[in-house]
Design a protein around this motif. Structure first.
Motif, PDB file in Angstrom:
ATOM      1  N   ASP A 110      10.570  -7.567  -0.713  1.00 51.59           N
ATOM      2  CA  ASP A 110      11.022  -6.630  -0.001  1.00 51.59           C
ATOM      3  C   ASP A 110       9.852  -5.740   0.960  1.00 51.59           C
ATOM      4  N   ARG A 111       8.743  -5.422   0.156  1.00 52.97           N
ATOM      5  CA  ARG A 111       7.879  -4.613   0.786  1.00 52.97           C
ATOM      6  C   ARG A 111       6.711  -5.543   1.461  1.00 52.97           C
ATOM      7  N   ALA A 112       6.300  -6.675   0.908  1.00 51.79           N
ATOM      8  CA  ALA A 112       5.199  -7.433   1.635  1.00 51.79           C
ATOM      9  C   ALA A 112       5.829  -8.558   2.370  1.00 51.79           C
ATOM     10  N   LYS A 113       6.929  -8.790   2.542  1.00 54.75           N
ATOM     11  CA  LYS A 113       7.619  -9.817   2.970  1.00 54.75           C
ATOM     12  C   LYS A 113       6.837 -11.278   2.789  1.00 54.75           C
ATOM     13  N   VAL A 114       6.633 -11.454   1.468  1.00 51.22           N
ATOM     14  CA  VAL A 114       6.087 -12.693   0.854  1.00 51.22           C
ATOM     15  C   VAL A 114       6.999 -12.858  -0.385  1.00 51.22           C
ATOM     16  N   TRP A 115       7.343 -14.100  -0.512  1.00 52.57           N
ATOM     17  CA  TRP A 115       7.933 -14.842  -1.542  1.00 52.57           C
ATOM     18  C   TRP A 115       6.945 -15.268  -2.694  1.00 52.57           C
ATOM     19  N   THR A 116       7.395 -14.955  -3.803  1.00 50.43           N
ATOM     20  CA  THR A 116       6.424 -15.343  -5.048  1.00 50.43           C
ATOM     21  C   THR A 116       7.327 -15.663  -6.178  1.00 50.43           C
ATOM     22  N   GLU A 117       6.648 -16.384  -6.999  1.00 48.79           N
ATOM     23  CA  GLU A 117       7.322 -16.495  -8.300  1.00 48.79           C
ATOM     24  C   GLU A 117       7.005 -15.353  -9.163  1.00 48.79           C
ATOM     25  N   PRO A 118       7.591 -15.295 -10.416  1.00 46.25           N
ATOM     26  CA  PRO A 118       7.492 -14.295 -11.439  1.00 46.25           C
ATOM     27  C   PRO A 118       6.177 -14.164 -11.857  1.00 46.25           C
ATOM     28  N   ALA A 119       5.516 -15.497 -11.845  1.00 49.59           N
ATOM     29  CA  ALA A 119       3.804 -15.462 -12.312  1.00 49.59           C
ATOM     30  C   ALA A 119       3.272 -14.642 -11.694  1.00 49.59           C
ATOM     31  N   ALA A 120       3.531 -14.344 -10.150  1.00 49.62           N
ATOM     32  CA  ALA A 120       2.703 -13.419  -9.411  1.00 49.62           C
ATOM     33  C   ALA A 120       3.463 -12.050  -9.202  1.00 49.62           C
ATOM     34  N   GLY A 121       4.953 -12.138  -9.298  1.00 46.26           N
ATOM     35  CA  GLY A 121       5.508 -10.905  -9.480  1.00 46.26           C
ATOM     36  C   GLY A 121       5.107  -9.859 -10.584  1.00 46.26           C
ATOM     37  N   CYS A 122       4.722 -10.422 -11.650  1.00 44.97           N
ATOM     38  CA  CYS A 122       4.261  -9.352 -12.992  1.00 44.97           C
ATOM     39  C   CYS A 122       3.212  -8.497 -12.238  1.00 44.97           C
ATOM     40  N   LEU A 123       2.428  -9.086 -11.334  1.00 48.15           N
ATOM     41  CA  LEU A 123       1.267  -8.163 -10.986  1.00 48.15           C
ATOM     42  C   LEU A 123       1.614  -6.661 -10.556  1.00 48.15           C
ATOM     43  N   LEU A 124       2.975  -6.794  -9.957  1.00 49.25           N
ATOM     44  CA  LEU A 124       3.365  -5.128  -9.492  1.00 49.25           C
ATOM     45  C   LEU A 124       3.422  -4.238 -10.589  1.00 49.25           C
ATOM     46  N   PRO A 125       4.196  -4.605 -11.519  1.00 48.67           N
ATOM     47  CA  PRO A 125       4.428  -3.695 -12.508  1.00 48.67           C
ATOM     48  C   PRO A 125       3.052  -3.092 -13.360  1.00 48.67           C
TER      49      PRO A 125
ATOM     50  N   SER B 101       0.916  -1.162  -0.094  1.00 53.06           N
ATOM     51  CA  SER B 101       0.010  -0.036  -0.083  1.00 53.06           C
ATOM     52  C   SER B 101       0.893   1.298   0.043  1.00 53.06           C
ATOM     53  N   GLU B 102       1.768   1.221   0.827  1.00 52.76           N
ATOM     54  CA  GLU B 102       2.875   2.362   0.893  1.00 52.76           C
ATOM     55  C   GLU B 102       3.414   2.399  -0.346  1.00 52.76           C
ATOM     56  N   LEU B 103       3.949   1.412  -1.049  1.00 52.35           N
ATOM     57  CA  LEU B 103       4.788   1.493  -2.418  1.00 52.35           C
ATOM     58  C   LEU B 103       3.846   1.968  -3.457  1.00 52.35           C
ATOM     59  N   LEU B 104       2.608   1.670  -3.291  1.00 48.25           N
ATOM     60  CA  LEU B 104       1.795   2.055  -4.692  1.00 48.25           C
ATOM     61  C   LEU B 104       0.841   3.137  -4.223  1.00 48.25           C
ATOM     62  N   GLY B 105       0.859   3.481  -2.949  1.00 55.45           N
ATOM     63  CA  GLY B 105      -0.015   4.718  -2.625  1.00 55.45           C
ATOM     64  C   GLY B 105      -1.608   4.802  -2.727  1.00 55.45           C
ATOM     65  N   VAL B 106      -1.898   3.346  -2.644  1.00 56.85           N
ATOM     66  CA  VAL B 106      -3.556   3.037  -2.635  1.00 56.85           C
ATOM     67  C   VAL B 106      -3.455   1.655  -1.740  1.00 56.85           C
ATOM     68  N   PRO B 107      -4.640   1.544  -1.142  1.00 56.74           N
ATOM     69  CA  PRO B 107      -4.912   0.194  -0.422  1.00 56.74           C
ATOM     70  C   PRO B 107      -4.552  -0.827  -1.139  1.00 56.74           C
ATOM     71  N   VAL B 108      -3.825  -1.867  -0.768  1.00 52.74           N
ATOM     72  CA  VAL B 108      -3.750  -3.082  -1.618  1.00 52.74           C
ATOM     73  C   VAL B 108      -4.119  -4.198  -0.432  1.00 52.74           C
ATOM     74  N   THR B 109      -4.887  -5.264  -1.231  1.00 52.10           N
ATOM     75  CA  THR B 109      -5.022  -6.502  -0.410  1.00 52.10           C
ATOM     76  C   THR B 109      -4.376  -7.533  -1.016  1.00 52.10           C
ATOM     77  N   ALA B 110      -3.869  -8.586  -0.348  1.00 51.54           N
ATOM     78  CA  ALA B 110      -3.062  -9.438  -0.868  1.00 51.54           C
ATOM     79  C   ALA B 110      -3.693 -10.900  -0.719  1.00 51.54           C
ATOM     80  N   LYS B 111      -4.102 -11.694  -1.716  1.00 47.88           N
ATOM     81  CA  LYS B 111      -4.730 -12.894  -1.455  1.00 47.88           C
ATOM     82  C   LYS B 111      -3.480 -13.763  -1.584  1.00 47.88           C
ATOM     83  N   LEU B 112      -3.122 -14.661  -0.557  1.00 49.64           N
ATOM     84  CA  LEU B 112      -1.801 -15.594  -0.549  1.00 49.64           C
ATOM     85  C   LEU B 112      -1.813 -16.877  -0.695  1.00 49.64           C
TER      86      LEU B 112
END
Length: 313
Positions: free
Chosen positions: A265-280, A30-41
């Motif tokens: 780094d920001r969410a303290k969750v390890w994902t694979e690039p298939a999930a990492g692509c969501l951030l950009p 949320s801090e990184l993107l500047g809006v509220p973010v909810t993660a489904k883990l």
């Protein structure tokens, strides 16, 4: 089109076997993107990804004859692990077909679960071998071209609707399209005002190519993100995306890997690039919808090693 009743039935069916994964606000994202973010883990799901849901729903509906024949699954990694593990638990013999590009740890995990693993030169060859094994009598557990699988994946959408706060936009990775189809079908009924966005990586653009062409077409695969590398979406998943998905965004492999590291780094969750692509992709969604958005990110899986991302280890 998958109906909410089918998704609810799948949720009841698979409940003894899979986890209701956490749906949590992410202060760091949320801090990184500047809006509220909810993660489904879904990184915390059994077998390390959402794939356990659809595989379990399909396997639980096998008749006695099909159980005796055994099943075959084609996979770039996560679906194969899920079928192998859940079939082993349910006493069903499984064969998993993977391309050489599939991560070595995925092959090892499927083998350790008791499945027979067959390796092909590439993903189109993996689909071809799977078709041949199906002709020999094995029962296919398709990664996305199956209503039972889509209904199982749609249980992620049920949980999002129940557990997340007010969301305006949900981002979902696309390989063959089973996850986004199921989630969009659930949210269509339960959160009809929510926009659903798909995300692919360059060189694994089966859904965006299909939407541009007006139907499923074969695509050339070059992405390093093997778990998103379907050579073609199905008519079933295409129909859901065309009707229910706002848009499909495409990001580079490099940005997907950077997204994985930023999420760690920001969410303290390890994902694979298939999930990492969501951030950009989330940054691009915000450029389009504005700063009042409330985002939901479906972190679909965490089956990547530091070595597979070139980070050593």
């Amino acid at each position: 089109m998958i109906e909410l009743t089918e998704i609810r039935a799948a949720a009841d069916r698979i409940a003894p076997y899979v986890l209701r994964t956490p749906t949590v606000p992410s202060p760091g994202l949320s801090e990184l993107l500047g809006v509220p973010v909810t993660a489904k883990l879904e990184v915390l799901q059994r077998t390390g990804s959402f794939k356990a849901r659809g595989a379990t729903n399909r396997l639980l509906q096998l008749g006695d004859a099909d159980r005796g024949a055994g099943v075959v699954a084609v996979s770039g990694g996560n679906h194969g692990i899920a079928v192998a593990v859940m079939a082993g638990e349910l006493g069903v013999k499984a064969t998993v077909v993977m391309p050489r590009t599939a991560p070595e740890h995925a092959r090892q995990a499927a083998t350790a679960a008791g499945a027979t693993v067959r390796v092909t030169d590439d993903m189109p060859a993996a689909f071809a071998l799977t078709a041949a094994l199906r002709a020999d009598g094995l029962v296919a557990v398709h990664p996305f071209d199956d209503p039972a699988v889509l209904a199982g994946q749609g249980t992620v959408g049920l949980e999002l609707a129940d557990d997340a706060g007010d969301l305006t936009d949900v981002l979902v990775s696309i390989g063959g399209g089973g996850l986004i189809a199921g989630i969009a079908a659930a949210l269509r009924e339960l959160r009809p005002g929510v926009r659903v966005w798909g995300v692919e990586t360059e060189g694994a653009q089966a859904m965006s190519a299909a939407l541009a062409a007006g139907g499923p077409i074969d695509v050339e695969l070059s992405s390093m993100v093997s778990t998103l590398s379907a050579p073609r979406v199905s008519q079933l998943t295409y129909d859901h995306a065309a009707a229910l998905v706002t848009d499909v965004l495409v990001v580079s492999d490099a940005d997907a890997v950077r997204g994985t590291l930023e999420i760690a780094d920001r969410a303290k969750v390890w994902t694979e690039p298939a999930a990492g692509c969501l951030l950009p992709a989330a940054r691009r969604v915000l450029d389009r919808v504005g700063p009042q958005a409330r985002l939901g990110l479906v972190l679909c899986g965490g089956n990547a090693t530091t070595a597979s991302l070139g980070l050593g280890g």
